[in-house]
Design an enzyme around this catalytic site. Sequence first.
Site, PDB file in Angstrom:
ATOM      1  N   PHE A  17       1.040   5.418   0.636  1.00  0.00           N
ATOM      2  CA  PHE A  17       0.731   6.333   1.443  1.00  0.00           C
ATOM      3  C   PHE A  17       1.204   7.721   0.942  1.00  0.00           C
ATOM      4  O   PHE A  17       2.388   7.797   0.858  1.00  0.00           O
ATOM      5  CB  PHE A  17       0.994   5.993   3.025  1.00  0.00           C
ATOM      6  CG  PHE A  17       0.364   5.028   3.360  1.00  0.00           C
ATOM      7  CD1 PHE A  17      -0.650   4.831   4.193  1.00  0.00           C
ATOM      8  CD2 PHE A  17       1.027   3.530   3.387  1.00  0.00           C
ATOM      9  CE1 PHE A  17      -1.248   3.604   4.665  1.00  0.00           C
ATOM     10  CE2 PHE A  17       0.726   2.370   3.733  1.00  0.00           C
ATOM     11  CZ  PHE A  17      -0.747   2.504   4.733  1.00  0.00           C
ATOM     12  N   THR A  73       0.900  -1.184   0.211  1.00  0.00           N
ATOM     13  CA  THR A  73       0.047  -0.066  -0.013  1.00  0.00           C
ATOM     14  C   THR A  73       0.858   1.096  -0.095  1.00  0.00           C
ATOM     15  O   THR A  73       1.783   1.369   0.565  1.00  0.00           O
ATOM     16  CB  THR A  73      -0.996  -0.013   1.205  1.00  0.00           C
ATOM     17  OG1 THR A  73      -1.980  -1.073   1.013  1.00  0.00           O
ATOM     18  CG2 THR A  73      -1.725   1.489   1.246  1.00  0.00           C
TER      19      THR A  73
END
Length: 371
Positions: free
Chosen positions: A269, A267
């Site tokens: 960010f 992921t």
Amino acid sequence: MADPQATPPDVPEELLALRHQIDTLDRDLLALVNRRAALAQAVGEIKKKEGSVVFRPEREAQVIDGLKAVNPGPLKTESIAPIWREVMSACRALETPTRVAFLGPAGTFSEEAALGFFGASIVRVPCASIDDVFRTTAAGAADFGVVPVENSTEGVVARSLDIFLTTPLFIIGETSLFVRHNLLRKENQLEGIEAVVAHPQALAQCHGWLSAHLPQVERRPVSSNAEGARLAALDPKLAAIASARAGSEYGLHLVAPAIQDDTHNRTRFAIVTDPHRHPVPRASGHDCTSLVVSVSNRPGAVHDMLVPLKQHGVSMTRFESRPARSGQWEYYFYIDLQGHPDDPQVATALRELRSACAYFKVLGTYPLDVH
């Protein structure tokens, strides 16, 4: 009573000698780190007089890149960034505490990303939702916010992209995190689970495993994986999908490790802040510029929008579309470009791109993630 520090009699002399050398070096390292901290304090005093900010992401990226370039080993190059981020975090904390907002509660991947980017010497500000991360940072209750923007399995985090359209915040950094999902529960078994609770993205990222092992169990979305872990700690009929760190935080058993469908699941960010309180990072030599644009609904409009990038040799590393919700089949396009607006070719391409767009907003310019 035996001395707990006494050396066991069966320890080889060669090992004792090596341990002694390590102990001596550790003391030398501590002295050097404190010398660095004292210099950082001196820098902080100058910054206070100038009114400049403490945290400069491009400067920290340059420090880490420089060290990686001269690393003789055997320390692995990828180990340098996390070590020096902690050193810089501790030194930065001597100047002023850095408040960082993230999707809470404690134990989320967002918190882990915040700690990985800023180091552990921060004031943590957990928020109930992604919206709250943006609001808290915009209101000045946090210096920076950490929000998920993209997952390698499920694609963009739609809520974050939508908020970027209206938020006054801008991106000054990025970090990516290897996401390892685990099934956590008060009972150390699969039997008796009535619902699996997790963030919708985590439920989607573990769809295959859940279908194979818990096909009849309800999948219940909650605001974050750590919130799911908190709820699972209160109800033995629930199981959570979360990090091992969240399991430790809430006293849960790790019933099944690494249940994500993609073994390389990551992921990304974004680190956001208020442009009135923090300047745009200067060029670091390996930068990204993020934009959101829209064009008129006419034939060839998207092609015309991208022509300046090709003409000026600016690489596009990301291109995502989101509906404009106008009812007219219009879209916003989220674009990541290689380079910094201070680069002449990037500046020219951005100027021409702006003229071709009905809507144009620079979301941020920042150093690429340093590993």
